[in-house]
Design an enzyme around this catalytic site. Structure first.
Site, PDB file in Angstrom:
ATOM      1  N   CYS A  70      97.732  52.812 -62.116  1.00  0.00           N
ATOM      2  CA  CYS A  70      96.501  52.180 -61.621  1.00  0.00           C
ATOM      3  C   CYS A  70      96.726  51.198 -60.484  1.00  0.00           C
ATOM      4  CB  CYS A  70      95.781  51.518 -62.783  1.00  0.00           C
ATOM      5  SG  CYS A  70      95.267  52.695 -64.023  1.00  0.00           S
ATOM      6  N   GLY A  78     103.948  48.442 -61.833  1.00  0.00           N
ATOM      7  CA  GLY A  78     103.998  49.899 -61.702  1.00  0.00           C
ATOM      8  C   GLY A  78     102.753  50.466 -62.358  1.00  0.00           C
TER       9      GLY A  78
HETATM   10  C1  UDX Z   1      95.702  47.957 -65.471  1.00  0.00           C
HETATM   11  C2  UDX Z   1      94.601  46.942 -65.692  1.00  0.00           C
HETATM   12  O1  UDX Z   1      95.116  45.850 -66.447  1.00  0.00           O
HETATM   13  C3  UDX Z   1      93.452  47.599 -66.475  1.00  0.00           C
HETATM   14  O2  UDX Z   1      92.390  46.668 -66.620  1.00  0.00           O
HETATM   15  C4  UDX Z   1      92.969  48.817 -65.674  1.00  0.00           C
HETATM   16  O3  UDX Z   1      91.902  49.466 -66.344  1.00  0.00           O
HETATM   17  C5  UDX Z   1      94.107  49.786 -65.468  1.00  0.00           C
HETATM   18  O4  UDX Z   1      95.199  49.129 -64.788  1.00  0.00           O
HETATM   19  P1  UDX Z   1      97.691  49.012 -66.852  1.00  0.00           P
HETATM   20  O5  UDX Z   1      98.080  49.567 -65.516  1.00  0.00           O
HETATM   21  O6  UDX Z   1      97.619  49.922 -68.009  1.00  0.00           O
HETATM   22  O7  UDX Z   1      96.209  48.315 -66.728  1.00  0.00           O
HETATM   23  O8  UDX Z   1      98.755  47.897 -67.230  1.00  0.00           O
HETATM   24  P2  UDX Z   1      98.838  46.308 -67.056  1.00  0.00           P
HETATM   25  O9  UDX Z   1      99.019  45.728 -68.385  1.00  0.00           O
HETATM   26  O10 UDX Z   1      97.733  45.815 -66.207  1.00  0.00           O
HETATM   27  O11 UDX Z   1     100.229  46.117 -66.238  1.00  0.00           O
HETATM   28  C6  UDX Z   1     100.353  46.727 -64.970  1.00  0.00           C
HETATM   29  C7  UDX Z   1     101.743  46.380 -64.414  1.00  0.00           C
HETATM   30  O12 UDX Z   1     101.807  44.988 -64.090  1.00  0.00           O
HETATM   31  C8  UDX Z   1     102.904  46.668 -65.376  1.00  0.00           C
HETATM   32  O13 UDX Z   1     103.983  47.244 -64.646  1.00  0.00           O
HETATM   33  C9  UDX Z   1     103.301  45.271 -65.853  1.00  0.00           C
HETATM   34  O14 UDX Z   1     104.690  45.203 -66.188  1.00  0.00           O
HETATM   35  C10 UDX Z   1     103.014  44.432 -64.619  1.00  0.00           C
HETATM   36  N1  UDX Z   1     102.758  43.019 -64.913  1.00  0.00           N
HETATM   37  C11 UDX Z   1     101.699  42.692 -65.717  1.00  0.00           C
HETATM   38  C12 UDX Z   1     103.559  42.059 -64.319  1.00  0.00           C
HETATM   39  O15 UDX Z   1     104.512  42.378 -63.601  1.00  0.00           O
HETATM   40  N2  UDX Z   1     103.291  40.749 -64.553  1.00  0.00           N
HETATM   41  C13 UDX Z   1     102.244  40.362 -65.353  1.00  0.00           C
HETATM   42  O16 UDX Z   1     102.055  39.165 -65.548  1.00  0.00           O
HETATM   43  C14 UDX Z   1     101.428  41.365 -65.952  1.00  0.00           C
END
Ligand code: UDX
Length: 482
Positions: free
Chosen positions: A303, A300
């Site tokens: 970004c 979610g």
């Molecule tokens: C992301 C990028 O990581 C970052 O580099 C960019 O600048 C902005 O978008 P962010 O959206 O803040 O950052 O969060 P992130 O930690 O990337 O997680 C995004 C989503 O992926 C979250 O919903 C998280 O729960 C999910 N996720 C993350 C997974 O489902 N599995 C994973 O292994 C990692």
């Protein structure tokens, strides 16, 4: 062109080049003394405020411009309008030192003749998935209308390839309307900050990507960022389209890894495999690595969803369909539907009258951000089907409550202040955000649930421990026995 015209053309080009070089000297001189560097950040969101506060921590003089009066009032009172660890102290320190100021308008901020002007305004998705550049365009026009001296204008917002050209044209158009020929350059400097870790990510970047049209601008931007990197190799210079595309490629790659594992998880459930074992098995390959391979209900946030759909749209715009990227988005949406179906199937399609607890509303831990959070879809589906939904999140509760009120969501639901209130008075519980405080709950904590069933959308518990405690533990990719 004849010889005379060619010579005249060359002289004109050379003089523009020389005047550009001369104009950049003001930045070149300032960059040698950090406290003489003047920076304006346009937009006080996750990107603009974090970047501005981190620049100010290195003695640069930073003004953050925010038009939203509610936000700017909060900032003047040293309150941060969103949850981001470490940011409050950083803003406070910059404010007290006088290196971080706030303004509610671009004109007054540009009166200080800044050397670097960062565009950090929102680029929300339009219904067709493309990025809405309204705020970027408006900011560029205001910069052009108020620019006083040479500056480098940098897009840090996530913008489609070609946006820096639009920014340049809008600024130049305003200068022409003012009958003014102030020189400026544009550049692209995408951010890679993760919410919840944004300050750390800025102070310890893997890399800084700098898109520019001249070596001089590359040099000036690299000098600006040098205090934040350990080696010059981390300063990666390229042309502007490459920098603009790099941002989308980075987020799309990370989202692809997540959708890849989520599809593996669905197959794992069909064949009796444990997706977490598969993750360990592939992550141990140094070419793959362990990060962003966690299966669950999917990604979610503000970004990944918008950047993946914007990249797919960019492909359509340029007659280069991005079918893999479109599949990444489709898999992510299907993952939520699959998980919601698992909940309804457990109750033979009827959750009416059931009290179901939701642990976790934010799209990820350590943030209060609920944008595109899976919890929204899950809560709405259960409420619409007549369940009584009781929801808790350590920091995102107010945002979700406000959104539900603004949308006028009808049905039986409430928000509570602690997980224990749910565990002691619900039939079942659903985990949707991998907060540490949920990970620390022992299996026995769920034994008081009337139906003794836990739906875990983030695979945070050990299936054997949960089933040994007499619980039905429903996950994504870890239901094993076949
Ligand atoms: C992301 C990028 O990581 C970052 O580099 C960019 O600048 C902005 O978008 P962010 O959206 O803040 O950052 O969060 P992130 O930690 O990337 O997680 C995004 C989503 O992926 C979250 O919903 C998280 O729960 C999910 N996720 C993350 C997974 O489902 N599995 C994973 O292994 C990692």
């Amino acid at each position: 062109m004849n010889v005379k015209e060619t010579i005249l053309y060359s002289v004109v080009i050379a003089s523009i080049g020389l005047s550009n070089i001369y104009a950049r000297r003001s930045v070149d001189d300032a960059i040698r003394n950090p406290d003489e560097v003047k920076i304006v950040m346009i937009g006080a969101g996750y990107v603009g405020l974090v970047t501005g506060a981190c620049f100010a921590a290195k003695q640069y003089a930073v003004t953050v411009v925010e038009k939203d009066q509610r936000k700017i009032n909060a900032l003047h009172n040293r309150q941060i309008p969103f949850y981001e660890p470490d940011l409050v102290d950083l803003v406070d320190a910059g404010f007290r030192r006088g290196s971080l100021k706030f303004s509610d308008n671009i004109a007054s901020a540009l009166a200080s003749a800044p050397h670097f002007i960062f565009l950090c305004v929102g680029t929300p998705p339009l219904p067709d998935g493309s990025a809405d550049l309204t705020f970027v365009r408006q900011a560029a026009q205001e910069i052009g209308a108020n620019l006083q001296e040479y500056a480098i204008v940098i897009t840090k917002s996530t913008v489609p390839v070609g946006s820096a050209d639009m920014v340049k044209a809008e600024i130049q158009n305003q200068l022409t309307l003012r009958n003014t020929d102030i020189l400026f350059d544009v550049a692209s400097n995408p951010e890679f900050l993760k919410e919840g870790e944004a300050v750390k990510d800025f102070f310890e970047p893997d890399r800084v990507v700098i898109g520019a049209g001249s070596e001089q601008v590359h040099t000036l931007m690299s000098a600006l960022y040098r205090p934040f990197v350990k080696t010059n190799n981390q300063l990666i210079c390229m042309n502007i389209p490459s920098a603009e595309l790099t941002k989308y490629a980075a987020n799309a790659m990370l989202a692809t890894r997540i959708s890849f594992m989520n599809q593996m998880a669905l197959l794992a459930d069909k064949v009796g495999a444990d997706v977490e074992a598969v993750r360990a098995g592939i992550a141990s390959d140094t070419r793959i690595g362990p990060e962003f391979l966690k299966a669950g209900i999917g990604y979610g946030g503000s970004c990944f969803p918008k950047d993946v759909t914007a990249l797919a749209d960019m492909g359509r715009q340029h007659d280069q369909p991005m079918t893999l990227i479109e599949a990444v988005d489709a898999v992510n949406l299907a993952q939520r539907e699959y998980f919601i179906k698992r909940i309804f199937d457990h109750y033979n399609g009827n959750v009416a009258g059931k009290t179901i607890g939701i642990l976790g509303l934010a799209f990820k831990p350590n943030t209060d951000d609920i944008r595109c959070a899976p919890s929204i879809d899950v809560m709405k589906a259960l409420i619409a089907a007549g369940a009584l939904v009781v929801a808790y999140d350590p920091v995102a509760r107010e945002n979700m409550q406000r959104m539900f009120e603004q949308e006028g969501i009808k049905g039986q639901y409430c928000f509570v202040n602690a997980a224990i209130e749910i565990l002691h008075d619900a039939d079942a519980v659903i985990i949707l955000t991998q907060w540490d405080e949920f990970k620390r709950l022992p299996a026995q904590a769920f034994a008081s649930l009337r139906d003794k069933v836990v739906f875990d959308g983030r695979n945070i518990f050990d299936p054997i421990s949960m089933t040994s405690a007499g619980l039905t533990y429903i996950t994504i990719g870890r239901n094993m026995p076949r």
